[in-house]
Write a protein that holds these residues in place. Sequence first.
Motif, mmCIF file in Angstrom:
data_model
loop_
_atom_site.group_PDB
_atom_site.id
_atom_site.type_symbol
_atom_site.label_atom_id
_atom_site.label_comp_id
_atom_site.label_asym_id
_atom_site.label_seq_id
_atom_site.Cartn_x
_atom_site.Cartn_y
_atom_site.Cartn_z
ATOM 1 N N ASN A 107 10.890 2.625 3.372
ATOM 2 C CA ASN A 107 10.027 3.794 3.322
ATOM 3 C C ASN A 107 10.250 4.460 1.972
ATOM 4 O O ASN A 107 11.328 4.982 1.689
ATOM 5 C CB ASN A 107 10.365 4.767 4.461
ATOM 6 C CG ASN A 107 9.371 5.905 4.562
ATOM 7 O OD1 ASN A 107 8.943 6.463 3.561
ATOM 8 N ND2 ASN A 107 9.013 6.270 5.788
ATOM 9 N N TYR A 108 9.230 4.420 1.133
ATOM 10 C CA TYR A 108 9.350 4.890 -0.248
ATOM 11 C C TYR A 108 9.705 6.377 -0.337
ATOM 12 O O TYR A 108 10.230 6.837 -1.337
ATOM 13 C CB TYR A 108 8.038 4.606 -0.988
ATOM 14 C CG TYR A 108 8.102 4.792 -2.477
ATOM 15 C CD1 TYR A 108 8.888 3.975 -3.275
ATOM 16 C CD2 TYR A 108 7.346 5.791 -3.098
ATOM 17 C CE1 TYR A 108 8.938 4.136 -4.637
ATOM 18 C CE2 TYR A 108 7.386 5.967 -4.473
ATOM 19 C CZ TYR A 108 8.189 5.131 -5.232
ATOM 20 O OH TYR A 108 8.231 5.304 -6.591
ATOM 21 N N THR B 128 0.803 -1.224 0.000
ATOM 22 C CA THR B 128 0.000 0.000 0.000
ATOM 23 C C THR B 128 0.834 1.272 0.000
ATOM 24 O O THR B 128 0.302 2.361 -0.202
ATOM 25 C CB THR B 128 -0.914 0.034 1.238
ATOM 26 O OG1 THR B 128 -0.093 -0.016 2.421
ATOM 27 C CG2 THR B 128 -1.867 -1.150 1.239
ATOM 28 N N HIS B 129 2.148 1.159 0.221
ATOM 29 C CA HIS B 129 2.958 2.340 0.530
ATOM 30 C C HIS B 129 4.032 2.659 -0.507
ATOM 31 O O HIS B 129 4.854 3.550 -0.272
ATOM 32 C CB HIS B 129 3.644 2.122 1.877
ATOM 33 C CG HIS B 129 4.709 1.067 1.830
ATOM 34 N ND1 HIS B 129 4.445 -0.239 1.490
ATOM 35 C CD2 HIS B 129 6.045 1.129 2.050
ATOM 36 C CE1 HIS B 129 5.566 -0.938 1.517
ATOM 37 N NE2 HIS B 129 6.551 -0.125 1.854
ATOM 38 N N ASP B 130 4.060 1.947 -1.644
ATOM 39 C CA ASP B 130 5.105 2.210 -2.626
ATOM 40 C C ASP B 130 4.563 1.995 -4.037
ATOM 41 O O ASP B 130 3.349 1.852 -4.227
ATOM 42 C CB ASP B 130 6.339 1.338 -2.366
ATOM 43 C CG ASP B 130 6.090 -0.137 -2.667
ATOM 44 O OD1 ASP B 130 4.933 -0.511 -2.972
ATOM 45 O OD2 ASP B 130 7.056 -0.928 -2.603
ATOM 46 N N LYS C 197 1.131 3.807 6.030
ATOM 47 C CA LYS C 197 1.377 2.566 6.767
ATOM 48 C C LYS C 197 1.640 1.418 5.793
ATOM 49 O O LYS C 197 0.819 1.155 4.907
ATOM 50 C CB LYS C 197 0.164 2.221 7.631
ATOM 51 C CG LYS C 197 0.336 0.955 8.450
ATOM 52 C CD LYS C 197 -0.907 0.648 9.280
ATOM 53 C CE LYS C 197 -0.720 -0.654 10.061
ATOM 54 N NZ LYS C 197 -1.917 -0.980 10.882
ATOM 55 N N PRO C 198 2.770 0.719 5.929
ATOM 56 C CA PRO C 198 3.056 -0.416 5.032
ATOM 57 C C PRO C 198 2.094 -1.575 5.297
ATOM 58 O O PRO C 198 2.059 -2.130 6.400
ATOM 59 C CB PRO C 198 4.503 -0.799 5.386
ATOM 60 C CG PRO C 198 5.059 0.390 6.102
ATOM 61 C CD PRO C 198 3.898 0.994 6.823
ATOM 62 N N ARG C 199 1.319 -1.927 4.309
ATOM 63 C CA ARG C 199 0.394 -3.053 4.403
ATOM 64 C C ARG C 199 0.366 -3.789 3.070
ATOM 65 O O ARG C 199 0.937 -3.337 2.081
ATOM 66 C CB ARG C 199 -1.022 -2.560 4.752
ATOM 67 C CG ARG C 199 -1.173 -2.054 6.168
ATOM 68 C CD ARG C 199 -2.559 -1.493 6.431
ATOM 69 N NE ARG C 199 -2.759 -0.215 5.747
ATOM 70 C CZ ARG C 199 -3.854 0.541 5.863
ATOM 71 N NH1 ARG C 199 -4.838 0.134 6.640
ATOM 72 N NH2 ARG C 199 -3.956 1.676 5.225
#
Length: 318
Positions: free
Chosen positions: A152-153, A121-123, A166-168
């Motif tokens: 962290n992108y 979801t984060h990159d 939030k990484p998911r």
Amino acid sequence: MTVLKRMVVALLEPWKIVVHPKLRCISRYLPDKFYIRCLYHSCVGKKLNLKDPKSFNEKLQWLKLHDRKPIYTTMVDKYAAKDYVASVIGEEHIIPTLGVWDRFDDIDFEKLPNQFVLKCTHDSAGLVICKDKTTFCVEKAKEKIESCLKRNYFYSGREWPYKHVKPRIIAEQYMEDKNLQELRDYKFFCFNGIVKCFKVDFDRFVEHHANYYDREKNLLRFGEIECPPKFSEVIDIPSNVDQMIDFAEKLSNGIPFLRADFYSVDESVYFGELTFYPASGFGPFSPEEFDLIMGRWLSLPERAGGVYLYSTRYICAA
């Protein structure tokens, strides 16, 4: 390289800090503006003008530093963006979500259909497509997804909206247009809420190309160096592209620049993703002049009200 030599490089050629393998470890701690200047010089081969940016890529760097609205984090989060976009264009245009997890090991593949798509979801790189579970390699998928979850992108290109996502992991329904036998996306470039052009990617897994069109569906004679145009390729633009343009302009209302991506699947429109900085603002165009032309389309917040004329020099005659 000795410590002294590294210090000399940092002083005389600071842009090398972000690309040198033995110096890259410290780039995470560099101030955003300094880091962006260094990376721009490394990728584009020019000094970045932030005081009076002219080109499209320069203005994207300016926006990274100066246009930081909290809602942007929601808009780039591939899970949270679904509800946000649904509230603007309707739930029926959202690809169904099959599940969301914090850890890869929490995924119960027995409960997933034979075909599905996994996304971080984060990159923008954490993507795994499963067309057949009988041949799907869970271990390879785990290796890729978990590698993406660890980073962290934001730090690679200083794209601020990603910093606090939030990484998911999400699983989505596998989508494919029956006629094309693929999922072709249409990417709309919105300048101050108005679509000026859109691009269509094709042969993505063979020899990646992308053609650009104006909002009247005329082929534009320019492209990206990374995925060059193929002007001889005849692409049937779907009839629902006008609906996509309408959706893109609704989603980009009040935003200096936004790229809104959609899919056309069996004549229905589905939301793809929202992007604030295509190629992170480091992607060169061919011809290079188009970087300046697109730059004139984009009025930065401090220049709101400026009038820029649309250039037709690169429209390909039918």
